[in-house]
Structures are given as C-alpha cells and as structure tokens.
Design a protein around this motif. Structure first.
Motif, PDB file in Angstrom:
ATOM      1  N   GLY A   1      12.956   6.351   1.139  1.00 45.26           N
ATOM      2  CA  GLY A   1      11.810   6.749   0.664  1.00 45.26           C
ATOM      3  C   GLY A   1      11.327   6.613  -0.622  1.00 45.26           C
ATOM      4  N   VAL A   2      12.232   6.737  -1.682  1.00 46.09           N
ATOM      5  CA  VAL A   2      11.800   6.426  -3.017  1.00 46.09           C
ATOM      6  C   VAL A   2      11.652   4.858  -3.186  1.00 46.09           C
ATOM      7  N   LEU A   3      12.548   3.991  -2.429  1.00 42.40           N
ATOM      8  CA  LEU A   3      12.455   2.590  -2.678  1.00 42.40           C
ATOM      9  C   LEU A   3      11.245   2.187  -1.982  1.00 42.40           C
ATOM     10  N   ARG A   4      10.687   2.648  -0.873  1.00 42.07           N
ATOM     11  CA  ARG A   4       9.240   2.174  -0.425  1.00 42.07           C
ATOM     12  C   ARG A   4       8.429   2.691  -1.358  1.00 42.07           C
ATOM     13  N   ALA A   5       8.327   3.786  -1.847  1.00 43.71           N
ATOM     14  CA  ALA A   5       7.337   4.210  -2.936  1.00 43.71           C
ATOM     15  C   ALA A   5       7.228   3.324  -4.077  1.00 43.71           C
ATOM     16  N   CYS A   6       8.458   3.120  -4.360  1.00 46.37           N
ATOM     17  CA  CYS A   6       8.506   2.112  -5.631  1.00 46.37           C
ATOM     18  C   CYS A   6       8.334   0.537  -5.329  1.00 46.37           C
ATOM     19  N   TYR A   7       8.182  -0.015  -4.275  1.00 52.46           N
ATOM     20  CA  TYR A   7       7.870  -1.268  -3.825  1.00 52.46           C
ATOM     21  C   TYR A   7       7.024  -1.991  -4.706  1.00 52.46           C
ATOM     22  N   LYS A   8       7.623  -3.127  -5.363  1.00 52.40           N
ATOM     23  CA  LYS A   8       6.644  -4.070  -6.066  1.00 52.40           C
ATOM     24  C   LYS A   8       6.172  -3.323  -7.362  1.00 52.40           C
ATOM     25  N   ARG A   9       6.850  -2.282  -7.920  1.00 52.43           N
ATOM     26  CA  ARG A   9       6.424  -1.563  -9.061  1.00 52.43           C
ATOM     27  C   ARG A   9       7.480  -1.879 -10.181  1.00 52.43           C
ATOM     28  N   PRO A  10       6.956  -2.107 -11.396  1.00 54.70           N
ATOM     29  CA  PRO A  10       8.148  -2.362 -12.373  1.00 54.70           C
ATOM     30  C   PRO A  10       9.080  -1.542 -12.887  1.00 54.70           C
ATOM     31  N   ILE A  11       9.902  -0.938 -11.755  1.00 55.38           N
ATOM     32  CA  ILE A  11      10.831   0.085 -11.800  1.00 55.38           C
ATOM     33  C   ILE A  11      12.293  -0.240 -11.732  1.00 55.38           C
ATOM     34  N   PRO A  12      13.096  -0.352 -12.894  1.00 60.45           N
ATOM     35  CA  PRO A  12      14.594  -0.808 -12.476  1.00 60.45           C
ATOM     36  C   PRO A  12      15.220   0.028 -11.497  1.00 60.45           C
ATOM     37  N   VAL A  13      15.975  -0.868 -10.900  1.00 60.38           N
ATOM     38  CA  VAL A  13      16.930  -0.103  -9.767  1.00 60.38           C
ATOM     39  C   VAL A  13      17.727   1.006 -10.319  1.00 60.38           C
ATOM     40  N   GLN A  14      18.195   0.633 -11.491  1.00 63.27           N
ATOM     41  CA  GLN A  14      19.193   1.934 -12.291  1.00 63.27           C
ATOM     42  C   GLN A  14      18.261   3.233 -12.496  1.00 63.27           C
ATOM     43  N   LYS A  15      16.934   3.209 -12.703  1.00 58.59           N
ATOM     44  CA  LYS A  15      16.126   4.256 -12.822  1.00 58.59           C
ATOM     45  C   LYS A  15      15.857   5.016 -11.397  1.00 58.59           C
ATOM     46  N   ILE A  16      15.686   4.209 -10.498  1.00 55.84           N
ATOM     47  CA  ILE A  16      15.700   4.806  -9.053  1.00 55.84           C
ATOM     48  C   ILE A  16      17.060   5.286  -8.645  1.00 55.84           C
ATOM     49  N   LYS A  17      18.073   4.805  -8.806  1.00 50.78           N
ATOM     50  CA  LYS A  17      19.385   5.569  -8.681  1.00 50.78           C
ATOM     51  C   LYS A  17      19.375   6.739  -9.227  1.00 50.78           C
ATOM     52  N   GLU A  18      19.105   6.766 -10.587  1.00 54.23           N
ATOM     53  CA  GLU A  18      19.261   7.984 -11.486  1.00 54.23           C
ATOM     54  C   GLU A  18      18.213   9.257 -10.836  1.00 54.23           C
ATOM     55  N   LEU A  19      17.075   8.670 -10.473  1.00 56.96           N
ATOM     56  CA  LEU A  19      16.259   9.552  -9.626  1.00 56.96           C
ATOM     57  C   LEU A  19      16.891  10.334  -8.595  1.00 56.96           C
ATOM     58  N   VAL A  20      17.459   9.506  -7.543  1.00 57.34           N
ATOM     59  CA  VAL A  20      18.056   9.925  -6.525  1.00 57.34           C
ATOM     60  C   VAL A  20      19.251  10.946  -6.922  1.00 57.34           C
ATOM     61  N   ASP A  21      20.173  10.451  -7.865  1.00 60.24           N
ATOM     62  CA  ASP A  21      21.141  11.183  -8.308  1.00 60.24           C
ATOM     63  C   ASP A  21      20.719  12.567  -8.886  1.00 60.24           C
ATOM     64  N   ASN A  22      19.701  12.654  -9.608  1.00 58.19           N
ATOM     65  CA  ASN A  22      18.988  13.823 -10.231  1.00 58.19           C
ATOM     66  C   ASN A  22      18.437  14.981  -9.150  1.00 58.19           C
ATOM     67  N   VAL A  23      17.911  14.075  -7.946  1.00 58.04           N
ATOM     68  CA  VAL A  23      17.437  15.004  -6.887  1.00 58.04           C
ATOM     69  C   VAL A  23      18.560  15.509  -6.188  1.00 58.04           C
ATOM     70  N   GLU A  24      19.475  14.852  -5.993  1.00 59.18           N
ATOM     71  CA  GLU A  24      20.821  15.075  -5.389  1.00 59.18           C
ATOM     72  C   GLU A  24      21.794  16.283  -5.988  1.00 59.18           C
ATOM     73  N   THR A  25      21.573  16.102  -7.265  1.00 59.84           N
ATOM     74  CA  THR A  25      22.237  17.209  -8.101  1.00 59.84           C
ATOM     75  C   THR A  25      21.582  18.595  -8.215  1.00 59.84           C
ATOM     76  N   GLU A  26      20.039  18.467  -8.179  1.00 62.44           N
ATOM     77  CA  GLU A  26      19.514  19.602  -8.013  1.00 62.44           C
ATOM     78  C   GLU A  26      19.621  20.289  -6.610  1.00 62.44           C
ATOM     79  N   LEU A  27      19.663  19.492  -5.420  1.00 54.82           N
ATOM     80  CA  LEU A  27      19.753  20.318  -4.218  1.00 54.82           C
ATOM     81  C   LEU A  27      21.278  20.792  -4.178  1.00 54.82           C
TER      82      LEU A  27
END
Length: 149
Positions: free
Chosen positions: A69-95
C-alpha cells in the motif's frame, strides 16, 4: 539444551553470533559427554497479531500488505526506498508496542496515514483516497484542505 547425538542434558555454548538475517542468534554448542558440536538458533518470540477487517473477518497480520500500500502511494514520487522501509518499520513497531493481540485494520490505516503525512503530501493523499474510499471530489477536496492548513 539436549545433545541431538547422545541425548544428554549437559551442553554448553562455545560461540554466539548474529545469524545471517540479523533477527536471530546462531549458537555453536558442544556436548560435555560426547564432545560433538551442533548449532542452534535463538529467536525472539513475537505475539501473533490478528487484524480485524472492515467486514469483521480476521486474518493474520501481514507486513507485505502495508509495504504494498505504501509503495503504491509512493509510486513515481521522489522518495528513497530506505525512507519507505523506515516508515513501514515504524508502523510495525508502533503496532507491536501496543501489545494487543487483535487490531482493527482502520487503526493500521490511520497509523500509516499519519506517517505518510510527515513523509510526503502526494503519497499521503493517494493512500487516503484509497483507504478512506473517497466517494466524490468534495471529500477529496476536504482532505486536501486539511493538508494545506
């Protein structure tokens, strides 16, 4: 730990190091009786998380769904893959820090949107448009106004 060769209880750890996946510990052990060596892996036991969906059905938590879901939302946006991974890690940690065995999918969606809002506005709106199921342009505009204010 019992020796797998002679079944004796007295074994000892002779070497420990992180396993290749960095989520477990690899231990070399030696039996004090037969002197043979063997390897064990130690991993943290996590609480299984069950997601309560909108229709009240339940399914096991799956990190890949958040990533997709996050990758689809970030499609063709200037967001490094590492930032996306960190975001998912942060979501998972919070959960998992909530220490609840069941969590509603809408709570997960809100956490993801909160993190995306701080990462990138267009990705946030894309995710929100799917997650909140905007019915018309007015609800879409209302969400955009929230971001602009």
């Amino acid at each position: 730990m019992k020796c797998p060769f002679c079944n004796q209880d007295n074994t000892r750890v002779v070497d420990s190091r992180p396993a290749d996946d960095n989520s477990s510990i690899r231990r070399r052990r030696m039996c004090d009786e037969c002197k043979r060596r063997f390897t064990t892996y130690e991993k943290v036991e996590t609480i299984p998380l069950v997601v309560i969906k909108k229709d009240n059905s339940r399914e096991e938590y799956d990190r890949s769904k958040i990533e997709a879901g996050v990758l689809r939302a970030c499609y063709k946006r200037p967001i490094p893959v590492q930032k996306i991974k960190e975001l998912v890690d942060n979501v998972e940690t919070e959960l998992f820090n909530r220490e609840e065995r069941e969590i509603e999918s809408k709570v997960i969606g809100e956490i993801v949107m909160d993190k995306l809002k701080n990462l990138e506005a267009v990705a946030y709106v894309r995710f929100a448009s799917v997650y909140r199921e905007f019915k018309d342009v007015n609800t879409f505009m209302d969400e955009l106004k929230k971001i602009l204010n």
